[in-house]
Design a protein around this motif. Structure first.
Motif, PDB file in Angstrom:
ATOM      1  N   ASP A 189      41.487  34.676  41.302  1.00 53.33           N
ATOM      2  CA  ASP A 189      42.013  33.312  41.342  1.00 53.33           C
ATOM      3  C   ASP A 189      41.535  32.554  40.106  1.00 53.33           C
ATOM      4  OD1 ASP A 189      42.534  30.553  41.932  1.00 53.33           O
ATOM      5  OD2 ASP A 189      42.696  31.105  44.056  1.00 53.33           O
ATOM      6  N   PRO A 190      42.470  32.114  39.220  1.00 55.99           N
ATOM      7  CA  PRO A 190      42.057  31.461  37.966  1.00 55.99           C
ATOM      8  C   PRO A 190      41.316  30.138  38.199  1.00 55.99           C
ATOM      9  CG  PRO A 190      44.420  31.251  38.314  1.00 55.99           C
ATOM     10  CD  PRO A 190      43.927  32.198  39.356  1.00 55.99           C
ATOM     11  N   ARG A 191      41.482  29.518  39.363  1.00 49.64           N
ATOM     12  CA  ARG A 191      40.827  28.236  39.623  1.00 49.64           C
ATOM     13  C   ARG A 191      39.309  28.377  39.747  1.00 49.64           C
ATOM     14  NH1 ARG A 191      43.788  26.607  45.023  1.00 49.64           N
ATOM     15  NH2 ARG A 191      43.391  28.859  45.318  1.00 49.64           N
ATOM     16  N   PHE A 192      38.834  29.553  40.145  1.00 48.96           N
ATOM     17  CA  PHE A 192      37.411  29.693  40.461  1.00 48.96           C
ATOM     18  C   PHE A 192      36.764  30.881  39.751  1.00 48.96           C
ATOM     19  CE2 PHE A 192      39.569  27.891  44.227  1.00 48.96           C
ATOM     20  CZ  PHE A 192      38.994  26.633  44.215  1.00 48.96           C
ATOM     21  N   GLN A 193      37.330  31.273  38.594  1.00 45.15           N
ATOM     22  CA  GLN A 193      36.770  32.421  37.897  1.00 45.15           C
ATOM     23  C   GLN A 193      35.365  32.155  37.371  1.00 45.15           C
ATOM     24  OE1 GLN A 193      39.606  33.698  34.939  1.00 45.15           O
ATOM     25  NE2 GLN A 193      40.759  34.940  36.408  1.00 45.15           N
ATOM     26  N   SER A 194      35.016  30.874  37.151  1.00 49.24           N
ATOM     27  CA  SER A 194      33.670  30.544  36.640  1.00 49.24           C
ATOM     28  C   SER A 194      32.666  30.277  37.756  1.00 49.24           C
ATOM     29  CB  SER A 194      33.744  29.323  35.721  1.00 49.24           C
ATOM     30  OG  SER A 194      34.185  28.183  36.454  1.00 49.24           O
ATOM     31  N   SER A 195      33.087  30.453  38.985  1.00 51.05           N
ATOM     32  CA  SER A 195      32.215  30.130  40.121  1.00 51.05           C
ATOM     33  C   SER A 195      31.144  31.194  40.311  1.00 51.05           C
ATOM     34  CB  SER A 195      33.051  30.000  41.400  1.00 51.05           C
ATOM     35  OG  SER A 195      32.196  29.896  42.516  1.00 51.05           O
ATOM     36  N   GLU A 196      29.882  30.785  40.116  1.00 48.95           N
ATOM     37  CA  GLU A 196      28.759  31.697  40.329  1.00 48.95           C
ATOM     38  C   GLU A 196      28.666  32.109  41.791  1.00 48.95           C
ATOM     39  OE1 GLU A 196      26.554  32.922  38.264  1.00 48.95           O
ATOM     40  OE2 GLU A 196      26.918  31.855  36.393  1.00 48.95           O
ATOM     41  N   SER A 197      28.843  31.117  42.716  1.00 53.34           N
ATOM     42  CA  SER A 197      28.678  31.417  44.140  1.00 53.34           C
ATOM     43  C   SER A 197      29.731  32.390  44.635  1.00 53.34           C
ATOM     44  CB  SER A 197      28.733  30.127  44.962  1.00 53.34           C
ATOM     45  OG  SER A 197      29.962  29.451  44.766  1.00 53.34           O
ATOM     46  N   LEU A 198      30.957  32.314  44.072  1.00 52.86           N
ATOM     47  CA  LEU A 198      32.026  33.213  44.527  1.00 52.86           C
ATOM     48  C   LEU A 198      31.822  34.621  43.978  1.00 52.86           C
ATOM     49  CD1 LEU A 198      34.565  33.332  46.205  1.00 52.86           C
ATOM     50  CD2 LEU A 198      35.882  32.696  44.185  1.00 52.86           C
ATOM     51  N   ARG A 199      31.349  34.721  42.716  1.00 53.04           N
ATOM     52  CA  ARG A 199      31.109  36.040  42.138  1.00 53.04           C
ATOM     53  C   ARG A 199      30.013  36.793  42.883  1.00 53.04           C
ATOM     54  NH1 ARG A 199      31.782  33.603  36.971  1.00 53.04           N
ATOM     55  NH2 ARG A 199      29.525  33.572  36.670  1.00 53.04           N
ATOM     56  N   GLY A 200      29.079  36.043  43.484  1.00 53.22           N
ATOM     57  CA  GLY A 200      27.976  36.693  44.181  1.00 53.22           C
ATOM     58  C   GLY A 200      28.346  37.211  45.553  1.00 53.22           C
ATOM     59  N   LEU A 201      29.542  36.883  46.035  1.00 53.96           N
ATOM     60  CA  LEU A 201      29.983  37.318  47.359  1.00 53.96           C
ATOM     61  C   LEU A 201      31.025  38.415  47.215  1.00 53.96           C
ATOM     62  CD1 LEU A 201      30.471  33.785  48.953  1.00 53.96           C
ATOM     63  CD2 LEU A 201      28.528  35.318  49.301  1.00 53.96           C
ATOM     64  N   ASN A 202      30.947  39.399  48.059  1.00 57.30           N
ATOM     65  CA  ASN A 202      31.918  40.500  48.050  1.00 57.30           C
ATOM     66  C   ASN A 202      33.111  40.119  48.909  1.00 57.30           C
ATOM     67  OD1 ASN A 202      33.091  43.004  47.673  1.00 57.30           O
ATOM     68  ND2 ASN A 202      31.910  43.958  49.326  1.00 57.30           N
ATOM     69  N   VAL A 203      33.891  39.141  48.431  1.00 56.95           N
ATOM     70  CA  VAL A 203      34.991  38.575  49.213  1.00 56.95           C
ATOM     71  C   VAL A 203      36.304  38.816  48.472  1.00 56.95           C
ATOM     72  CG1 VAL A 203      35.945  36.465  50.204  1.00 56.95           C
ATOM     73  CG2 VAL A 203      33.475  36.810  50.164  1.00 56.95           C
ATOM     74  N   LEU A 204      37.305  39.229  49.213  1.00 56.20           N
ATOM     75  CA  LEU A 204      38.617  39.445  48.610  1.00 56.20           C
ATOM     76  C   LEU A 204      39.577  38.318  48.910  1.00 56.20           C
ATOM     77  CD1 LEU A 204      39.130  43.285  49.090  1.00 56.20           C
ATOM     78  CD2 LEU A 204      38.574  42.037  46.999  1.00 56.20           C
ATOM     79  N   THR A 205      39.516  37.731  50.104  1.00 59.12           N
ATOM     80  CA  THR A 205      40.443  36.659  50.476  1.00 59.12           C
ATOM     81  C   THR A 205      39.721  35.676  51.377  1.00 59.12           C
ATOM     82  OG1 THR A 205      42.607  36.168  51.453  1.00 59.12           O
ATOM     83  CG2 THR A 205      41.329  37.919  52.490  1.00 59.12           C
ATOM     84  N   LEU A 206      39.970  34.387  51.198  1.00 59.80           N
ATOM     85  CA  LEU A 206      39.257  33.389  52.001  1.00 59.80           C
ATOM     86  C   LEU A 206      40.096  32.131  52.179  1.00 59.80           C
ATOM     87  CD1 LEU A 206      38.009  30.897  50.073  1.00 59.80           C
ATOM     88  CD2 LEU A 206      36.496  32.723  49.339  1.00 59.80           C
ATOM     89  N   LEU A 207      39.726  31.382  53.201  1.00 58.04           N
ATOM     90  CA  LEU A 207      40.342  30.098  53.519  1.00 58.04           C
ATOM     91  C   LEU A 207      39.234  29.077  53.756  1.00 58.04           C
ATOM     92  CD1 LEU A 207      43.279  30.786  56.012  1.00 58.04           C
ATOM     93  CD2 LEU A 207      43.352  29.208  54.084  1.00 58.04           C
ATOM     94  N   SER A 208      39.373  27.902  53.200  1.00 51.90           N
ATOM     95  CA  SER A 208      38.431  26.804  53.458  1.00 51.90           C
ATOM     96  C   SER A 208      39.259  25.567  53.757  1.00 51.90           C
ATOM     97  CB  SER A 208      37.524  26.570  52.247  1.00 51.90           C
ATOM     98  OG  SER A 208      36.659  25.474  52.479  1.00 51.90           O
ATOM     99  N   VAL A 209      39.143  25.046  54.995  1.00 53.47           N
ATOM    100  CA  VAL A 209      39.951  23.890  55.381  1.00 53.47           C
ATOM    101  C   VAL A 209      39.021  22.735  55.751  1.00 53.47           C
ATOM    102  CG1 VAL A 209      41.805  25.386  56.196  1.00 53.47           C
ATOM    103  CG2 VAL A 209      40.117  24.516  57.814  1.00 53.47           C
ATOM    104  N   PRO A 210      39.445  21.492  55.475  1.00 56.17           N
ATOM    105  CA  PRO A 210      38.576  20.337  55.761  1.00 56.17           C
ATOM    106  C   PRO A 210      38.435  20.083  57.259  1.00 56.17           C
ATOM    107  CG  PRO A 210      40.715  19.596  54.991  1.00 56.17           C
ATOM    108  CD  PRO A 210      40.712  21.084  54.843  1.00 56.17           C
ATOM    109  N   LEU A 211      37.293  19.568  57.621  1.00 56.78           N
ATOM    110  CA  LEU A 211      37.004  19.215  59.007  1.00 56.78           C
ATOM    111  C   LEU A 211      36.914  17.691  59.067  1.00 56.78           C
ATOM    112  CD1 LEU A 211      36.416  20.925  61.588  1.00 56.78           C
ATOM    113  CD2 LEU A 211      33.993  20.499  61.172  1.00 56.78           C
ATOM    114  N   HIS A 212      37.928  17.057  59.621  1.00 59.40           N
ATOM    115  CA  HIS A 212      37.975  15.604  59.716  1.00 59.40           C
ATOM    116  C   HIS A 212      37.308  15.181  61.029  1.00 59.40           C
ATOM    117  CE1 HIS A 212      40.592  15.109  56.216  1.00 59.40           C
ATOM    118  NE2 HIS A 212      41.257  16.162  56.654  1.00 59.40           N
ATOM    119  N   ILE A 213      36.210  14.445  60.913  1.00 57.63           N
ATOM    120  CA  ILE A 213      35.442  14.034  62.091  1.00 57.63           C
ATOM    121  C   ILE A 213      35.412  12.514  62.163  1.00 57.63           C
ATOM    122  CG2 ILE A 213      33.180  14.090  63.217  1.00 57.63           C
ATOM    123  CD1 ILE A 213      32.701  16.784  61.900  1.00 57.63           C
TER     124      ILE A 213
END
Length: 594
Positions: free
Chosen positions: A110-134
């Motif tokens: 994903d070109p949006r997060f290629q510089s992300s240190e935290s993402l490179r350190g995880l062995n993840v292929l696909t993910l979803l992050s959705v906001p939690l409105h409280i």
């Protein structure tokens, strides 16, 4: 976008029903652990979770705002095969910042997060992050990932997880509210227990709590206690509280003021006398030590005792026996001794005005009561206590003090007689106030009657002679800490979080706060002293307070403690500077550039 299919709606309905049942069974007690409860919620949801392709997720995390308002903490986690709770902080921060879901179908490319240190350190292929409105605000994120290249997340999955987050949000809100209420009740219980244990002594400041904790320990040890502190800080009150909480509580507590009697009278007061011991001794009389048998003797201002009296006291402490004035017989006594003084006894020993042996015997458990200047945050509660004490005696009763009056009281130094001085000022304010609420005008009138400067006139004290400082003498830097800060910077670090901005904010805010303290919290005099325009100082001070509010999650008490500023003055300054309640939300604070 097309609506959820029947199967997805059925899954969400089952999850909603299970969470409703869970909420009804939820027990909130003193041992309430919000992490455990959030983990249970997530396990319930994940147990029913089904995606369109039927493949399970590898990990799901429920992430909520951390207690300090800046950090993100993993509130709960579920894994199909491990206990790892790490996650891509970059993606979650983007989710919360934007309020939008982040879908990474192929996280590694994903070109949006290629510089992300935290993402490179995880062995993840696909993910979803959705906001939690409280409760109408951004409260965190629901984070789900897979590591199987055959099952990548898509738009249908994003829509389903958004609906899932909306389904669990009300229960998460309830759980977090329970956490807040339990924390407040714990604090209230702790405060009430501390007051009950120490004779309802008022004092929630750090300095006072430290002393009260030691006093609670001292109460249960049968040791001689030496209480030091300035006049009027409450040494006798603390001594009585120690006795009340000790195993000797059911026996007498006898007070002797060593400064108010001549040597001969003090000797008779402490040790008693026999009939005929001196002119006027027509009967036998027991002294304080015998009267307190099994209990406690409190020797106030022991530093004023003469050398012969000190020697006699040393004998009582060393041997546990005394002799009445005019008597030949020694009598055994069983008492605990608590002493108090407003002097530095070590200096009295050096000046040979106090016996070194007696000094070490009475200092088995030393306690120091802080002055009112060291516990300014306690002044409002003390003032309100004295208003309640004296106000009911007046007709009509006096009910309280204006916020500005409390701020003025908190800004005074109270050097003459500390709490006793404050008590006398409040008592006279109650006598003179024409209304149910004590106004600043009444306080100024009282201070004038007492021949004291008001807070405003005190701020106009003459300046000291100009002092020259050599370069490097004003600021002492923690070089290792700064080095660690510099090494922690990475490409994604925003400008306002880089070392130069952090150091400017910390140093500038500290200088402004200290200058305001010198000018009794008045902005214009502080601006003149610093060589800033009032507008510039207001802007800098506002940003400093907003930053601290963001850092401490909007908790004004902690901000006031960090600034060493009375809470009432902080709240008044926040109102003057236009800092609204929304700053309590760390996202709002960041949005304003705090």
């Amino acid at each position: 976008m097309e609506p959820l299919d029947y199967r997805a709606r059925a899954v969400l309905a089952r999850i909603r029903h299970m969470l409703d049942q869970f909420s009804m069974r939820l027990e909130v007690d003193w041992d309430y652990d919000v992490r455990t409860v959030l983990s249970d919620i997530l396990k319930l949801a994940m147990g029913e979770l089904q995606f369109g392709d039927g493949a399970p997720v590898d990990r799901a995390l429920l992430i909520t705002r951390g207690g300090d308002g800046e950090l993100l903490e993993t509130g709960a986690g579920w894994s199909s095969g491990e206990e790892d709770l790490s996650f891509s902080r970059t993606i979650v921060e983007e989710t919360i910042r934007s309020g939008n879901s982040v879908l990474c179908e192929d996280a590694m490319d994903d070109p949006r997060f290629q510089s992300s240190e935290s993402l490179r350190g995880l062995n993840v292929l696909t993910l979803l992050s959705v906001p939690l409105h409280i409760d109408g605000a951004m409260g965190g994120a629901l984070y789900i990932e897979r590591r199987d290249a055959r099952h990548l997340f898509g738009e249908r999955d994003r829509k389903f997880v958004e609906a899932l987050a909306e389904t669990i949000a009300p229960t998460v809100h309830t759980v977090l509210q329970h956490q807040k209420h339990v924390r407040e009740l714990r604090q209230l219980r702790s405060r009430n227990e501390a007051e009950a244990q120490m004779g309802h002594i008022i004092g929630q400041s750090t300095a006072m709590q430290r002393t009260l904790e030691l006093a609670t320990t001292a109460a249960h040890l049968d040791r001689t206690v030496l209480i030091t502190g300035e006049s009027g800080v409450g040494k006798e009150l603390l001594a009585r509280a120690i006795h009340t909480q000790s195993p000797r509580a059911q026996q007498p507590f006898v007070v002797v003021d060593c400064s108010g009697l001549s040597e001969s009278l003090l000797e008779s007061e402490l040790f008693g006398h026999v009939k005929g011991a001196f002119t006027g001794a027509t009967t036998d009389k027991i002294g304080a030590f015998e009267a307190a048998e099994g209990g406690t003797v409190f020797l106030d201002e022991i530093s004023d005792a003469s050398m012969p009296m000190q020697q006699a006291l040393r004998r009582v402490l060393q041997e546990g026996e005394l002799r009445r004035v005019g008597d030949r017989n020694w009598r055994k006594v069983d008492v605990r001794v608590v002493c108090a003084t407003n002097r530095d006894l070590s200096r009295e020993v050096e000046a040979e005005r106090f016996l070194i042996d007696l000094f070490h015997r009475i200092q088995e458990f030393p306690l120091r009561l802080p002055s009112l200047r060291e516990r300014r945050e306690d002044i409002p509660r003390l003032a309100e206590h004295f208003v309640a004490l004296f106000g009911e005696r007046k007709n009509p009763p006096v009910r309280g003090l204006e916020a500005e009056t409390l701020a003025l009281l908190s800004g005074r130094d109270w050097q003459a007689n500390n709490v006793r001085e404050l008590r006398n000022v409040i008592q006279l304010c109650v006598d003179l106030t024409p209304s149910e609420i004590i106004s600043p005008d009444v306080l100024h009138r009282v201070l004038n009657i007492r021949g004291e400067e008001s807070t405003e006139s005190a701020s106009a004290a003459p300046a000291l002679e100009e002092i020259q400082f050599h370069p490097g003498s004003l600021i002492h830097l923690d070089r290792s800490g700064i080095a660690d800060l510099i090494r922690s910077v990475h490409e994604e670090t925003p400008k306002e979080q880089r070392p130069w901005a952090l150091m400017q904010r910390e140093f500038g805010g500290s200088v402004i706060t200290e200058t305001l303290r010198q000018t009794k919290w008045k902005l214009r005099p502080a601006a003149r002293l610093l060589g800033l325009s009032p507008v510039k100082l207001r802007t800098e001070f506002r940003q400093w307070i907003e930053y601290l509010l963001s850092h401490f999650g909007g908790r004004e008490e902690e901000v006031a403690d960090r600034l060493d500023m009375p809470l009432e003055i902080l709240q008044r300054k926040m109102k003057d500077l236009g800092i609204g309640d929304e700053i309590a939300d760390p996202d709002a604070a960041k949005g304003e550039g705090a």
